[in-house]
Design an enzyme around this catalytic site. Sequence first.
Site, short mmCIF file in Angstrom:
data_model
loop_
_atom_site.label_atom_id
_atom_site.label_comp_id
_atom_site.label_asym_id
_atom_site.label_seq_id
_atom_site.Cartn_x
_atom_site.Cartn_y
_atom_site.Cartn_z
N TRP A 1 47.81 41.53 36.38
CA TRP A 1 47.55 40.30 37.13
C TRP A 1 48.11 39.07 36.45
CZ3 TRP A 1 47.30 40.51 41.97
CH2 TRP A 1 46.68 41.58 42.63
N ASP B 1 42.07 32.99 35.85
CA ASP B 1 41.85 33.83 37.04
C ASP B 1 40.62 34.69 36.76
OD1 ASP B 1 41.85 35.78 39.01
OD2 ASP B 1 43.95 36.35 38.75
N LYS C 1 35.86 40.84 45.10
CA LYS C 1 35.49 41.73 44.01
C LYS C 1 33.99 41.61 43.73
CE LYS C 1 39.95 42.29 43.76
NZ LYS C 1 40.87 41.57 42.92
C1 LIG Z 1 42.36 41.23 43.17
C2 LIG Z 1 42.93 40.26 42.20
C3 LIG Z 1 43.92 39.35 42.57
C4 LIG Z 1 44.52 39.32 43.96
O1 LIG Z 1 43.66 38.79 44.88
P1 LIG Z 1 44.08 38.63 46.42
O2 LIG Z 1 42.82 38.20 47.04
O3 LIG Z 1 44.57 39.95 46.90
O4 LIG Z 1 45.13 37.59 46.51
C5 LIG Z 1 44.39 38.47 41.61
N1 LIG Z 1 43.90 38.47 40.36
C6 LIG Z 1 42.96 39.34 39.96
C7 LIG Z 1 42.45 39.31 38.56
C8 LIG Z 1 42.44 40.26 40.87
O5 LIG Z 1 41.49 41.13 40.48
#
Ligand SMILES: *Cc1c(COP(=O)(O)O)cnc(C)c1O
Length: 370
Positions: free
Chosen positions: A102, A182, A206
């Site tokens: 990521w 993030d 998540k």
């Molecule tokens: C799932 C995830 C993303 C992507 O998220 P989207 O909602 O599909 O854009 C980005 N960063 C992390 C750490 C993730 O777990």
Amino acid sequence: MTRAWNFGAGPAALPEAVLKQAADEMLEWHGAGMSVMEMSHRGKDFSGIIGQAEADLRELLKVPANYKILFMQGGAIAENAIVPMNLAGKNPKIDFVETGSWSTKSITEASRYADVHIAATSLNPKAPQGKYTRIPSVSDWHLRPDTAYLHLCGNETIDGVEYFAWPDLEALGAGHVPLVVDVSSHILSRPLDVAKFGLLYGGAQKNIGPAGLTLVIIREDLLDQAHPLCPSAFRYKTVAENASMFNTPPTYSIYIAGLVFQWLKAQGGLAEMERRNIAKAELLYQTLDRSDFYISHVERACRSRMNVPFFLADESRNDAFLAGAAERGLLQLKGHKSVGGMRASIYNAMPIEGVRALVDYLQDFEKTQA
Ligand SMILES: *Cc1c(COP(=O)(O)O)cnc(C)c1O
């Protein structure tokens, strides 16, 4: 009907109590004569829903008064562009620490908007399995003092690498550099000192609620650094000034997220969630460590409590493993295609009973294959 144990990485399991309440309120919400999905986002009912959600989130995370909470759309992947457009609009330089899939995606996207510098990486390209298994020691990070911000991925959902200590940028001579993280896959899994960060962002699917909602928590002094071409709907200052209602927000996702926040408060808040998440992760990692049948590559100090990637020593048994798991109602254990193997995601909504069911299966499967 029986609900399985869902180990999916995202969209992921939600607390059953939340789903039941949403089902009860689906056709008609609190005497409003309609579903939350059918309400005006500007009416007093929805204003109450979003206001309560924000207040509960503020309370759970103890968000300081000089931070705005924004309810946005586009997911964390869109934020990979929206953050650079907003924070590096006037100073297009961004530093990154690369710790997995990521953060790598964030780097690639940001490089379209700014001059990108990788301050440190843990990539081990020659590793046959587990190319990212650690966090580079902070003393080896090489930050540019004039960078607009430093970006980290707090929990690498695919690789299973999580920060448990945040870097002291002061000690690196970069105390003035805003830290952007993030937090998609571990927000609300434990308390967080929001004041350490310039900006936190994450997709909801998540550990918060349904897909479609993206959360941004931003320090107020960073609101007005955007590039002039940043779309209005994605300009933090505009979104903040309009209380996340510059355009129609994802109303139903916000409502469910609000129910999750209330559920978290009823469980005892984030300190209690951390206690449970530690217990769940320890149980699972201990089981994996106890035998050579299973392999976990990530260094112990940064093993994610949310996403646990592991491999069978004999990968020819992968299909049998997954089929046997599904028979017991243990679903979505297949690892991400870029890493292979298995992955168990055990977010807040996964109770310890689910992890016990997985651990029992891990032990039983090993015995039947001996
Ligand atoms: C799932 C995830 C993303 C992507 O998220 P989207 O909602 O599909 O854009 C980005 N960063 C992390 C750490 C993730 O777990």
